[in-house]
Design an enzyme around this catalytic site. Structure first.
Site, PDB file in Angstrom:
ATOM      1  N   GLU A 122      32.856  47.928  55.951  1.00  0.00           N
ATOM      2  CA  GLU A 122      32.287  47.438  57.212  1.00  0.00           C
ATOM      3  C   GLU A 122      33.328  47.554  58.322  1.00  0.00           C
ATOM      4  OE1 GLU A 122      29.597  43.697  58.832  1.00  0.00           O
ATOM      5  OE2 GLU A 122      31.217  43.303  57.435  1.00  0.00           O
ATOM      6  N   ALA A 255      36.658  37.867  53.841  1.00  0.00           N
ATOM      7  CA  ALA A 255      35.793  38.203  52.715  1.00  0.00           C
ATOM      8  C   ALA A 255      34.793  39.257  53.184  1.00  0.00           C
ATOM      9  CB  ALA A 255      35.074  36.965  52.192  1.00  0.00           C
ATOM     10  N   MET A 256      34.058  39.830  52.231  1.00  0.00           N
ATOM     11  CA  MET A 256      33.084  40.875  52.550  1.00  0.00           C
ATOM     12  C   MET A 256      31.900  40.772  51.599  1.00  0.00           C
ATOM     13  SD  MET A 256      32.092  43.393  54.342  1.00  0.00           S
ATOM     14  CE  MET A 256      30.633  44.407  54.083  1.00  0.00           C
ATOM     15  N   ASN A 258      29.682  42.842  50.258  1.00  0.00           N
ATOM     16  CA  ASN A 258      29.140  43.973  49.501  1.00  0.00           C
ATOM     17  C   ASN A 258      28.078  43.468  48.522  1.00  0.00           C
ATOM     18  OD1 ASN A 258      31.450  45.629  50.519  1.00  0.00           O
ATOM     19  ND2 ASN A 258      32.596  44.313  49.129  1.00  0.00           N
ATOM     20  N   GLU A 291      29.257  34.415  52.330  1.00  0.00           N
ATOM     21  CA  GLU A 291      29.032  35.757  51.776  1.00  0.00           C
ATOM     22  C   GLU A 291      27.753  35.799  50.950  1.00  0.00           C
ATOM     23  OE1 GLU A 291      30.817  38.009  53.042  1.00  0.00           O
ATOM     24  OE2 GLU A 291      32.189  36.575  53.941  1.00  0.00           O
TER      25      GLU A 291
END
Length: 831
Positions: A122, A255-256, A258, A291
C-alpha cells in the site's frame, strides 16, 4: 490503461535471501473490450527479460518498453487482439531495504543477523514485486507460488495448497487462489517463521521470528474476540479460511491489512509482560482491531480510487476503538478516542495548508504525515458525529447495507451516504458532502441577546484569512437553569447564523454537548464562560464537556483570540479535577505552551504544571497498583514525566530513587518504565547515556527499545545531546530513527540546535524512508525554527523549487512555525 480489465494473476517467485534478489514470472489474464495493440502495466525497480502472449494456442514474443519515470511497462502485441488476452512476463528484482515493495527485514538470533523477505504494497508498491495494474479498482484473483529453502517457511494471503520437494534443499510452496481483491492487499513472505494458532471456523495464527511466538498469545486471544465482534456487527462472515498476524521488525508504518495476512511492527503485536505497559496492551488491541476492521472496510469493499481512501482508514480507526471498547469497557476507550483522535484531528485541520477528507486521488502515495490526521483521525471523528446524527441502530443498518451491496467490489463516498440515508430517512448525503468534500471545520461563535442565542459559523483556522465556507451542522446544546436542572436542545445550523429562543431561567449554556460535533466553540458572553467554569468546578458537567471547554479555550489562544493568561486563569476551575480526559487534555496544552514559550513565561507554566501534577500524583500515587483504573495508569505515565520536567521536587526525588534501582538491575513496573527512563535521562549524564545505549543494544523487546528511544531525546546537557544525535544517525535502526528525532525535537534543551543539525545532516535525513523523512521535518521545523523563521522559510523556498519531496509536510510545518512564533511573541508580551 486502454480500458483493459485484469482478471487474474499467476505469480511465481524465487527469492534469494543471500544475494537479496528474486526471479519472477507472472502470467496475467486480461479482458480487452475492443481491439488493442498494446497493454500498459505498472512496474518499478524491475528488470524484464521476456514477454509473451498466447495467440492461437501458442506463445509469441512481444516487444516492450519501460518508462521508469512514469513507472509504466508497455507491452506491444504482435497483432490486434480483443477479448481474453494472456501474457507471460519473466523478470528479476531486488529484495530491497526500503521497507516498501518486496523487501528484507533483519533480526538477530543468538548473535547472528538473519533476514526474512516480506511485502508492503500500500498504496502503490506492488509494482516493485511484479508488473500489474496497481490501483485499487483493478481487482483480480491471485495464484501465488514461491520457491524457498526446504527448511524455511513461505506465507501468503491464503492457506498453503501444496508443498513440492524440488531437490537440492529447495521446495515449491503453492497457495490457494485468493478472492477478487486489489493488488495493494496481496502479501507474501519467506524466511524462518514460528507459528502459534487458534483453530476454529477461521484459523487464526500469530507468526513471528524464531523464539518470539510465546509473546503472541495475548494478540492471538484478542484477535479471536475482534473477529467474533466484527462478524456479528457487520452481518457478514469473514470470507477467508485463515487469518495470520505477522510481526515484522523492520516496518515503516504501524500495521497493514493484507487480506488474510495482516502485518505489524513488533511492538504492536508482541506482548512481553516485563516491558509492555497497560497503554501498550491497549495499543496492541486497537491496532489489531483496526486491521481486522479493514478485512471488511478496504479488503472486502475497496475504495474505487485513492480519493476515497477514508472509506478504509476512517472506518478502521473508528471500529478499532469500538471493538476494544466492547471487550474492555473499563478502559474508557471513548475518552481516549477523543484525546487521541478528535483532538489530533482538530489541531491538524485548523491549518490553512490542508486537504478535505475526500482527498484528491491518484496512483501514488496519499497517506503521509500531512494527510493521515485527516484521513484517519478526522474521518473517524466525523463518523462519530454521523452516528450521533442518524442514531446507532440506523448507523449499523446502513453499514451492513453498504458492505453487502459492494462486497468484492469498489465503492465511493456517495455509496455510503446513500446507504445511511436509505435506512435513516435523513438527508445524510446533503449534510456530509460538505464535511468530506471541503477542508477545515467550523468555529461556532455564540452570544446571548436577551432571551435568544445567536450562533454564527465561520471556518476555524489558527492563522487569519478570508473564508466563505459553510457547513451543515447538527447541534446539541445543554441548557442550565436556575433550579439546578439542565436539558439538551437540538438544532441544525445550515446558514451563517441561527437564532434560538430560550426559555426563562436559563443561567448558562454549553454548545456541543458530549463533544460529538466536530467544531470549536467561542463564547462571546464572558459571564456565561464564568458560569460554565463554576459548573466545571462543581463537576456538574461531565468529563468530556470539561475537557471540551478548556480544549476549545486553548485553541483560541493558539488562534490569538484569547491570551495565555486567560487560559491559565480558566484552569483555576479545575483544582480537584480527577477525570482522565480533562487532565490529559490540560497536560497536552500546558506542555505545548511550555515548549513554545521562553524565559519567565516558561517558568510560570512549569511552576503551575508542577503544582497541578504533583497534586494529582499525590492522589493516584507514583507507583502503579493492581486496582488502578486503566486510564489512571495511562495518565500516571504522562503526568509523572511532565512533573519531573516542570520541576516538581517530589517527582524528581521519586525519579532519582527509582532510576537508581533500575540501574542497579532491579525490575521496574512496565506502566512507569517509559516515563522513568525519560526522567532518568533528564536528570542524568554520561553514565545514564551509556547505560541506555547498552540496554538498547541488549534488549530483545521492541517495547523496551521504544521506551529507550523516547528517553534518549530527554537529556539536558548540550554535550550529551550532540552525542545522542550522532548515536541516532549511526546506531539506531532505520525504522526507529525518526522516533528518536521526534523526542529530541520537543526537548527545550535541544531545540535551539536542531535546525543547524538538520541542515548539517540534510542529505542523510532526506535518504530516510519518505514517511520517516516527513516525520523529521514535521518534528524539527515548528519548534527548531523559532527565532530563525526567515532562514527556515528561505531554505525551504529554494528546496521546494528543486523537488516535490515532502512538499505538503514542509508547508504545514512552516505554518506551524508561524503559529508558534506568533504565540511566543504574545506570551512574552504578557509575561
Amino acid at each position: 490503461m486502454n480500458n483493459i480489465k485484469v482478471r487474474h494473476y499467476k505469480i511465481h517467485l524465487e527469492p534469494d535471501l543471500t544475494r537479496f534478489v528474486f526471479e519472477g514470472r507472472v502470467d496475467i489474464y486480461l479482458d480487452a473490450p475492443g481491439p488493442t495493440r498494446e497493454v500498459s502495466l505498472n512496474a518499478l525497480d524491475l528488470a524484464f527479460w521476456e514477454c509473451r502472449v498466447i495467440v492461437g494456442g501458442g506463445p509469441e514474443n512481444c516487444s516492450f518498453s519501460l518508462d521508469p519515470n512514469k513507472e509504466v511497462l508497455t507491452i506491444f502485441l504482435p497483432q490486434e487482439l480483443d477479448g481474453e488476452i494472456a501474457l507471460s512476463i519473466s523478470y528479476t528484482g531486488k529484495i530491497n531495504n526500503k521497507m516498501a515493495g518486496f523487501y528484507r527485514s533483519s533480526y538477530v538470533l543468538k548473535g547472528t543477523e538473519l533476514f526474512m523477505a516480506v511485502t508492503q504494497f500500500e498504496e502503490s508498491d506492488a509494482r516493485r514485486a511484479f508488473p500489474c495494474m496497481d490501483f485499487p479498482a483493478a481487482k483480480a484473483t491471485f495464484d501465488v507460488e514461491i520457491v524457498v529453502d526446504a527448511k524455511k517457511s513461505a506465507l501468503s494471503n491464503m492457506p498453503i495448497q501444496e508443498e513440492k520437494d524440488l531437490g537440492e534443499g529447495r521446495k515449491l510452496v503453492t497457495f490457494e487462489r485468493t478472492p477478487k481483491m486489489s493488488t495493494y492487499l496481496l502479501f507474501f513472505a519467506a524466511g524462518d517463521l514460528e507459528f502459534i494458532e487458534d483453530p476454529g471456523d477461521v484459523l487464526i495464527r500469530v507468526v513471528t521470528v524464531p523464539g518470539a511466538s510465546r509473546q503472541g498469545r495475548f494478540s492471538l486471544e484478542f484477535a479471536r474476540k475482534a473477529l467474533t465482534f466484527a462478524e456479528s456487527y457487520y452481518g457478514i462472515n469473514y470470507p477467508l479460511p485463515k487469518l495470520d498476524l505477522l510481526a515484522i521488525a523492520d516496518f515503516a508504518a504501524g500495521a497493514m491489512e493484507n487480506w488474510g495476512a495482516m502485518t505489524f511492527r513488533e511492538n504492536l503485536l508482541l506482548h512481553d509482560p516485563d516491558t509492555t505497559s497497560k497503554a501498550g496492551e491497549e495499543r496492541i488491541c486497537e491496532v489489531i482491531a483496526h486491521e481486522l476492521a479493514h478485512q471488511w472496510f478496504g479488503d472486502l469493499v475497496t475504495p474505487e480510487d485513492w480519493k476515497y481512501l477514508w472509506l478504509n482508514e476512517s472506518f478502521a480507526t473508528y471500529f478499532g476503538y469500538r471493538i476494544v471498547g466492547h471487550y474492555y469497557p473499563e478502559w474508557d476507550i471513548w475518552d481516549q478516542f477523543i484525546h487521541g483522535q478528535t483532538a489530533t484531528a482538530l489541531d491538524r485541520d485548523a491549518l490553512y495548508e490542508n486537504f478535505p477528507i475526500e482527498i484528491p486521488g491518484g496512483e501514488h502515495v496519499v497517506i503521509n504525515v500531512s494527510t493521515a490526521p485527516i484521513i484517519y483521525n478526522k474521518g473517524a471523528s466525523i463518523l462519530r458525529q454521523v452516528e450521533g446524527y442518524v442514531g446507532g441502530d440506523h448507523f449499523r443498518e446502513g453499514l451492513v447495507r453498504y458492505l453487502k451491496t459492494h462486497a468484492y467490489g469498489c465503492a465511493t463516498s456517495h455509496d455510503f451516504w446513500e446507504a445511511l440515508g436509505a435506512v435513516s430517512s435523513k438527508p445524510v448525503a446533503e449534510m456530509m458532502e460538505n464535511w468530506i468534500g471541503q477542508a477545515g471545520f467550523p468555529l461556532i461563535e455564540v452570544r446571548k441577546e436577551e432571551n435568544r442565542l445567536i450562533l454564527r459559523q465561520e471556518r476555524f483556522t489558527y492563522m487569519p484569512g478570508p473564508s466563505d465556507q459553510r457547513w451543515l451542522i447538527p447541534l446539541s446544546l445543554r441548557l442550565f437553569y436556575e433550579n439546578g436542572a439542565s436539558k439538551v436542545m437540538e438544532a441544525f445550523l445550515k446558514e451563517e447564523t441561527l437564532s434560538l429562543q430560550l426559555e426563562r431561567g436559563v443561567t448558562a449554556y454549553k454548545i456541543n454537548d458530549d463533544q460529538c460535533g466536530f467544531y470549536r466553540v467561542k463564547y462571546v458572553n464572558r459571564g456565561n464562560l464564568e458560569e460554565l467554569g463554576r459548573l466545571v468546578q462543581k463537576k456538574a458537567l461531565g468529563p468530556v464537556d470539561r475537557w471540551g471547554l478548556q480544549n476549545d479555550f486553548y485553541a483560541l489562544v493558539k488562534k490569538g483570540d484569547m491570551t495565555i493568561d486567560e487560559y491559565l486563569d480558566f484552569l483555576s476551575h479545575y483544582p480537584d479535577e480527577d477525570a482522565f480526559l480533562p487532565l490529559i487534555g490540560i497536560a497536552s496544552n500546558l506542555h505545548h505552551a511550555y515548549v513554545v514559550s521562553e524565559g519567565r513565561r516558561r517558568d510560570q507554566i512549569a511552576s503551575l504544571g508542577a503544582d497541578l501534577w504533583g497534586k494529582v500524583l499525590d492522589r493516584i500515587g507514583y507507583e502503579p497498583h493492581r486496582e488502578d483504573r486503566h486510564t489512571t495508569t495511562v495518565l500516571r505515565e504522562q503526568l509523572f514525566w511532565h512533573a519531573v520536567l516542570f520541576g516538581s521536587e517530589k517527582a524528581v526525588d521519586f525519579a532519582g530513587r527509582s532510576f537508581s534501582t533500575l540501574l542497579g538491575g532491579e525490575k521496574v513496573h512496565p506502566d512507569i518504565m517509559r516515563s522513568l527512563m525519560q526522567a532518568g535521562a533528564f536528570l542524568g549524564g554520561e553514565k545514564t547515556f551509556g547505560w541506555l545505549k547498552e540496554r538498547f543494544k541488549a534488549s530483545q523487546s521492541e517495547h523496551e527499545r521504544m521506551n529507550i528511544l523516547a528517553a534518549l531525546g530527554c537529556f539536558k546537557q548540550e554535550a550529551i545531546l550532540e552525542q545522542v544525535k550522532e548515536h541516532i544517525l549511526n546506531q539506531v535502526p532505520e525504522r526507529n530513527k525518526s522516533l528518536a528525532i521526534g523526542a529530541l525535537a520537543e526537548n527545550v534543551g535541544a531545540i535551539p540546535h536542531m535546525w543547524q543539525w538538520y541542515l548539517t545532516n540534510h542529505a542523510r535525513l532526506e535518504a530516510f524512508h519518505p514517511v520517516h523523512y516527513e516525520r523529521v521535518v514535521a518534528a524539527i521545523v515548528p519548534y527548531g525554527g523559532l527565532g530563525k523563521e526567515e532562514e527556515v522559510r528561505g531554505f525551504f523556498s529554494r528546496y521546494m523549487k528543486k523537488t516535490d519531496k515532502a512538499k505538503d509536510v514542509i508547508k504545514l510545518s512552516l505554518e506551524k512555525l508561524e503559529i508558534h512564533a506568533r504565540m511566543r511573541k504574545a506570551f512574552s508580551a504578557g509575561s
